[in-house]
Design an enzyme around this catalytic site. Sequence first.
Site, PDB file in Angstrom:
ATOM      1  N   CYS A 134       0.794  -1.230   0.000  1.00 26.31           N
ATOM      2  CA  CYS A 134       0.000   0.000   0.000  1.00 26.31           C
ATOM      3  C   CYS A 134       0.828   1.282   0.000  1.00 26.31           C
ATOM      4  O   CYS A 134       0.751   2.063  -0.946  1.00 26.31           O
ATOM      5  CB  CYS A 134      -0.933  -0.012   1.204  1.00 26.31           C
ATOM      6  SG  CYS A 134      -2.126  -1.356   1.104  1.00 26.31           S
TER       7      CYS A 134
HETATM    8  N1  LIG Z   1      -2.623  -6.049   1.695  1.00 23.58           N
HETATM    9  C1  LIG Z   1      -3.192  -5.009   2.248  1.00 23.58           C
HETATM   10  O1  LIG Z   1      -2.926  -4.702   3.400  1.00 23.58           O
HETATM   11  C2  LIG Z   1      -4.219  -4.157   1.507  1.00 23.58           C
HETATM   12  C3  LIG Z   1      -4.991  -3.266   2.238  1.00 23.58           C
HETATM   13  C4  LIG Z   1      -5.947  -2.500   1.581  1.00 23.58           C
HETATM   14  C5  LIG Z   1      -6.071  -2.603   0.193  1.00 23.58           C
HETATM   15  N2  LIG Z   1      -5.274  -3.460  -0.512  1.00 23.58           N
HETATM   16  C6  LIG Z   1      -5.486  -3.519  -1.955  1.00 23.58           C
HETATM   17  O2  LIG Z   1      -6.221  -4.699  -2.272  1.00 23.58           O
HETATM   18  C7  LIG Z   1      -5.819  -5.231  -3.521  1.00 23.58           C
HETATM   19  C8  LIG Z   1      -5.355  -6.669  -3.338  1.00 23.58           C
HETATM   20  O3  LIG Z   1      -4.229  -6.674  -2.486  1.00 23.58           O
HETATM   21  P1  LIG Z   1      -3.775  -7.959  -1.688  1.00 23.58           P
HETATM   22  O4  LIG Z   1      -2.845  -7.478  -0.635  1.00 23.58           O
HETATM   23  O5  LIG Z   1      -4.928  -8.807  -1.295  1.00 23.58           O
HETATM   24  O6  LIG Z   1      -2.933  -8.718  -2.833  1.00 23.58           O
HETATM   25  P2  LIG Z   1      -2.342 -10.206  -2.778  1.00 23.58           P
HETATM   26  O7  LIG Z   1      -1.176 -10.216  -3.671  1.00 23.58           O
HETATM   27  O8  LIG Z   1      -2.201 -10.665  -1.365  1.00 23.58           O
HETATM   28  O9  LIG Z   1      -3.504 -11.087  -3.415  1.00 23.58           O
HETATM   29  C9  LIG Z   1      -3.950 -10.939  -4.697  1.00 23.58           C
HETATM   30  C10 LIG Z   1      -4.390 -12.287  -5.210  1.00 23.58           C
HETATM   31  O10 LIG Z   1      -4.972 -12.086  -6.486  1.00 23.58           O
HETATM   32  C11 LIG Z   1      -4.606 -13.171  -7.306  1.00 23.58           C
HETATM   33  N3  LIG Z   1      -4.797 -12.760  -8.688  1.00 23.58           N
HETATM   34  C12 LIG Z   1      -3.996 -12.014  -9.488  1.00 23.58           C
HETATM   35  N4  LIG Z   1      -4.581 -11.815 -10.673  1.00 23.58           N
HETATM   36  C13 LIG Z   1      -5.767 -12.441 -10.630  1.00 23.58           C
HETATM   37  C14 LIG Z   1      -6.822 -12.597 -11.549  1.00 23.58           C
HETATM   38  N5  LIG Z   1      -6.780 -12.048 -12.755  1.00 23.58           N
HETATM   39  N6  LIG Z   1      -7.897 -13.327 -11.175  1.00 23.58           N
HETATM   40  C15 LIG Z   1      -7.950 -13.872  -9.951  1.00 23.58           C
HETATM   41  N7  LIG Z   1      -6.990 -13.771  -9.035  1.00 23.58           N
HETATM   42  C16 LIG Z   1      -5.910 -13.055  -9.372  1.00 23.58           C
HETATM   43  C17 LIG Z   1      -3.192 -13.492  -6.910  1.00 23.58           C
HETATM   44  O11 LIG Z   1      -2.862 -14.831  -7.275  1.00 23.58           O
HETATM   45  C18 LIG Z   1      -3.240 -13.279  -5.410  1.00 23.58           C
HETATM   46  O12 LIG Z   1      -3.533 -14.468  -4.711  1.00 23.58           O
HETATM   47  C19 LIG Z   1      -4.736  -4.291  -4.038  1.00 23.58           C
HETATM   48  O13 LIG Z   1      -5.333  -3.324  -4.859  1.00 23.58           O
HETATM   49  C20 LIG Z   1      -4.232  -3.636  -2.770  1.00 23.58           C
HETATM   50  O14 LIG Z   1      -3.672  -2.364  -3.009  1.00 23.58           O
HETATM   51  C21 LIG Z   1      -4.365  -4.243   0.115  1.00 23.58           C
END
Ligand SMILES: NC(=O)c1ccc[n+]([C@@H]2O[C@H](COP(=O)([O-])OP(=O)(O)OC[C@H]3O[C@@H](n4cnc5c(N)ncnc54)[C@H](O)[C@@H]3O)[C@@H](O)[C@H]2O)c1
Length: 401
Positions: free
Chosen positions: A257
């Site tokens: 983030c």
């Molecule tokens: N991690 C955090 O603390 C957090 C907090 C708030 C917001 N976010 C936002 O949330 C979103 C996701 O982040 P995250 O931390 O969960 O990411 P992450 O990398 O932990 O998980 C993402 C998942 O999506 C999968 N993926 C990728 N492309 C895909 C597709 N086309 N179809 C299906 N699955 C797919 C990946 O294999 C992975 O398992 C981002 O935009 C991030 O900025 C993250």
Amino acid sequence: MKVGIIGQGYVGLTLSSFASEHFDVVGFDTNQKLVDQLNLGSSHIEGVDNSLLGKRIESGRYKATTKGSDLKGSEIVVIAVPTPLTIDRKPDLTYIEAACKTIGENISESILVINESTSFPGTLRNFIKPAIEKYTPSQVEHLYAISPERVDPGRDDFNQKNTPRLYSGLTSEATAKTREFYSKFCDNLVEVTSAEVAEAAKLFENTFRQVNIALVNEFAQIAHSLGISVYETLDAANTKPYGFMKFTPSAGVGGHCIPVDPTYLAAVAEEHGAPATFIRRANEVNLEMSEYIVRRVAADNGGNLQGKSVLVVGVAYKPNVADVRETAAELVIQHLRSQGAVVSWHDEVVGNWKGESSAPLQGADLAVVVTKHDSVDEKKILASAPYVFDTTGKVKGAKGL
Ligand SMILES: NC(=O)c1ccc[n+]([C@@H]2O[C@H](COP(=O)([O-])OP(=O)(O)OC[C@H]3O[C@@H](n4cnc5c(N)ncnc54)[C@H](O)[C@@H]3O)[C@@H](O)[C@H]2O)c1
């Protein structure tokens, strides 16, 4: 009601665990290994425990899949896929686009699509909606909403239930259905008047942190040059009961983030001809911290790290999680190696990273603490090398910022 959640990472799996108490959840992810592991009841996310996941699988409330066709029949689909930066540090919406394609190709009834991935204002209206429509039969009209995620992995005082959640739909029907969905497992829903406000608020929250972290990182350098303790000075300032919020210095920012989201805001600002000078400079200051730290370590050790064995303690981007995305440890290690140091790292929470494994916490010439997990004993850190530089302010008796 069946709910599809695209992406089963930090955000998607956490949401799945809360939503599956009330709905049948299908967690779609492109990573087959992860999906197999989840279906065996094994969670890769702190805060989603295996016993809960196992229970949900057993009761038929949760299943993970790599098949887009398993999303059929969902009344709501949530997008929770990565939104990283490209190599030239521009917003990269390719994962969102792929998720839109999956929805378009597999959903043939009107549903509610909610985006939880972080992106710039206008993404839902001008990117996600048209991208899904491109793949959807023309008679099908979906509802669209945004509800940015605020999960803070590793934290147990705030979760999906008690963290206020922003939301807004592109239509009033979308807004109402979004409220109905989240109200099952979130106590405090905050409606805003447009999707763009919700998208911008999420970016500004993380930009606020990025800029304040950069400010305190710069202040740490000022305090050192003045020969005063940055920590004592911050504690002194923090006695003011209003108008001050304490941030602490570090080796830089990490995770998905804070190093990334502000750049989304800067990119959209500059596209609209607005300045984003604070954001750009804050990013530079945070990235420069690793080099500053290595300079300090070298200065304390005769100005030369050539051939010295250096143990970097803690490579996760923050305490008590295994997440190494954008970790400041990577730059610290790079700078140490460019000075000729022989670098290994210790982090049993992470275990393996970039083809290397966690080394024992002992026997180095120098140690540099980047992240201090609660499970790592302070005394053992101090005993791991005759010289210890602590960037966290948690190891008493070590050299530090
Ligand atoms: N991690 C955090 O603390 C957090 C907090 C708030 C917001 N976010 C936002 O949330 C979103 C996701 O982040 P995250 O931390 O969960 O990411 P992450 O990398 O932990 O998980 C993402 C998942 O999506 C999968 N993926 C990728 N492309 C895909 C597709 N086309 N179809 C299906 N699955 C797919 C990946 O294999 C992975 O398992 C981002 O935009 C991030 O900025 C993250």
